[in-house]
Design a protein around this motif. Structure first.
Motif, short mmCIF file in Angstrom:
data_model
loop_
_atom_site.label_atom_id
_atom_site.label_comp_id
_atom_site.label_asym_id
_atom_site.label_seq_id
_atom_site.Cartn_x
_atom_site.Cartn_y
_atom_site.Cartn_z
N ARG A 1 0.81 -1.22 0.00
CA ARG A 1 0.00 0.00 0.00
C ARG A 1 0.85 1.28 0.00
O ARG A 1 0.62 2.18 -0.81
CB ARG A 1 -0.92 0.03 1.24
N ASP A 2 1.84 1.33 0.90
CA ASP A 2 2.53 2.60 1.14
C ASP A 2 3.74 2.78 0.23
O ASP A 2 4.07 3.91 -0.12
CB ASP A 2 2.96 2.71 2.61
N HIS B 1 2.03 1.67 -3.61
CA HIS B 1 0.77 2.39 -3.88
C HIS B 1 -0.30 1.49 -4.50
O HIS B 1 -1.11 1.95 -5.30
CB HIS B 1 1.02 3.64 -4.73
N THR C 1 -3.25 0.24 -3.54
CA THR C 1 -4.17 0.45 -2.42
C THR C 1 -5.45 -0.37 -2.56
O THR C 1 -6.37 -0.20 -1.76
CB THR C 1 -4.51 1.94 -2.28
#
Lengths: 164, 291
Positions: A30-31, A34, A36
């Motif tokens: 996710r971080d 990206h 998500t």
């Protein structure tokens, strides 16, 4: 803080990045990358919102330290559609009305994908078992089971047509 | 964010034990991670770092050697659940592995981790105890082999030293004519931690039970064999009335084991249900489910 050089395959692409080894696979997806589509829910393996496919097995990405995934292949919901075309499961979930708030949907689709990859004609009971690690707080389970059945049927029909 | 100042990824057992022995930090071996990852994030671990065993190739195998089944400690529950060898030779263990958590957790969690974590309700541990399984521990001091039952010494506690790693779990293959099974009582079907679990192995000779193993989980600090229940079955003929009297006796045993604990009133009744269900399956081949 130690650094870790992580190399793995995500949705068919090789990725390499230097990370804090205390990050979970979920955090990296996710971080750092990206991606998500993978959701964070309970963070303790109860809800399945963060499910991804790791070397063909369904796992909770909140229960995996990112270095444990090194050298391995990860598939997230972003890797399910091919060339802009939805997968059978994604289309079937739309057709069956199996998506409500959508938060559990990526995990559900991936759980169902692992099932159908191994067992193209599952029974309702097998479908329920395959998605038993995924919680839907909108409680739309019946439509999801129908969605998986629909996906199995449409995949078979299309593959049958190709063979014929 | 967890503090993880050491993260070491050895590629062999000897590398792992050398690192554990030479480090002055407080380290913990990391197997599947299903318990350690969330515990680290909640700050519950109080360690300096991890020795991640996931890159050691030779502790994931399932094999038969000298009439024993030998399982690498990093075998996942999914691997055990699906193994045709385990399904046919030690059905209770395949069933126990299949009862753990969820599909996601079974793909990650390992049998070695299940033992090291020492939960009172660990599903595969109840099956290992019934099988009189041994664990092979490796350290720089050498190898030792210990009964799983002797490794466990309380809730979350084991006799495993901080410089040791579980490499293998092994057990004698139950005799060909055995019937074995596992059953779990949880608050719901999926993802439940066992309120109670039960593993049994029996063999029959001339229509009478001549061998019995009965192991109960979550009725004490760790799963354990109950020899009173085992002896109760020896020499008896499987029948509906035996199931009744065995279930009744199991209730009395659980009541004795739990004493005045708050869960005793519930568990001494509930155990009758799981005993009845599993005994019916083993004695009569019946699939009736009473829970």
């Amino acid at each position: 803080m130690a650094q870790y050089h992580l190399e793995m395959k995500v949705n068919g692409n090789s990725v390499a990045l230097d990370i804090d080894p205390g990050l979970r696979l979920l955090d990296v997806l996710r971080d750092c990358l990206h991606l998500t589509g993978t959701k964070e829910g309970c963070s303790e393996g109860e809800c399945g919102a963060c499910s991804v496919i790791l070397d063909g097995e369904l796992v909770d990405s909140c229960l995996v330290f990112a270095p444990q995934a090194s050298g391995r292949e990860v598939i997230t919901i972003e890797g399910v559609a091919r060339n802009g075309e939805l997968d059978y499961l994604q289309q079937a979930f739309l057709d069956a009305g199996a998506v409500q708030c959508g938060y559990c949907t990526p995990g559900m689709i991936l759980a169902a994908k692992v099932l159908l990859d191994r067992n193209p004609h599952p029974t309702r009971q097998e479908i329920s078992k395959a998605i038993s690690g995924n919680i839907c707080r909108c409680t739309g389970y019946a439509k999801m089971v129908q969605g998986v059945e629909l996906a199995a049927a449409s995949k078979e029909a299309k593959e049958g047509a190709v063979r014929a | 964010m967890p503090e993880c100042s050491v993260y070491y990824q050895p590629e062999s057992i000897s590398e792992a034990v050398n690192f554990l022995a030479s480090s002055e930090r407080t380290l913990k071996p990391l197997a599947g991670g299903t318990d350690i990852v969330p515990a680290m994030r909640k700050g519950e671990m109080n360690i300096d770092g991890l020795v991640d065993l996931s890159k050691i190739p030779d502790i994931r195998s399932i094999k038969i050697e000298d009439n024993e089944i030998k399982l690498g400690s990093l075998c996942t529950f999914a691997q055990i659940e699906r193994s045709p060898l385990i399904q046919t030779k030690a059905s209770l263990l395949a069933q126990a592995a299949g009862a753990v958590g969820s599909p996601q957790i079974r793909s990650l969690g390992t049998i070695g981790g299940n033992i090291a974590n020492a939960s009172p309700a660990a599903d595969t541990v109840t099956a290992f105890i019934a099988l009189d399984a041994k664990a092979r521990l490796e350290s720089t001091n050498g190898t030792r082999s210990v009964l799983v039952s002797e490794l466990l010494c309380g809730v979350g506690k084991t006799n495993i030293s901080s410089n040791e790693i579980i490499a293998e779990i092994s057990f004698k293959i139950p005799s060909e004519n055995n019937q074995s099974g596992f059953i779990k009582l949880g608050r719901r079907k999926a993802l439940a931690i066992a309120r109670m679990n039960l593993a049994m192995i029996i063999t029959l000779h001339d229509g009478l039970i001549d061998f019995a193993r009965v192991s109960l989980g979550a009725v004490g600090p760790n799963p354990s064999r109950n020899t009173n229940l085992e002896e109760f079955l020896i020499g008896k003929k499987p029948s509906d009335s035996l199931i009744d009297s065995f279930a009744q006796f199991a209730g009395e045993e659980v009541s004795r084991m739990l004493g005045s604990r708050a869960s005793a009133a519930y568990k001494c009744e509930a155990v009758k249900g799981i005993v009845r269900d599993l005994s019916s399956r083993l004695f009569l081949g019946s699939e009736q489910v009473v829970i």
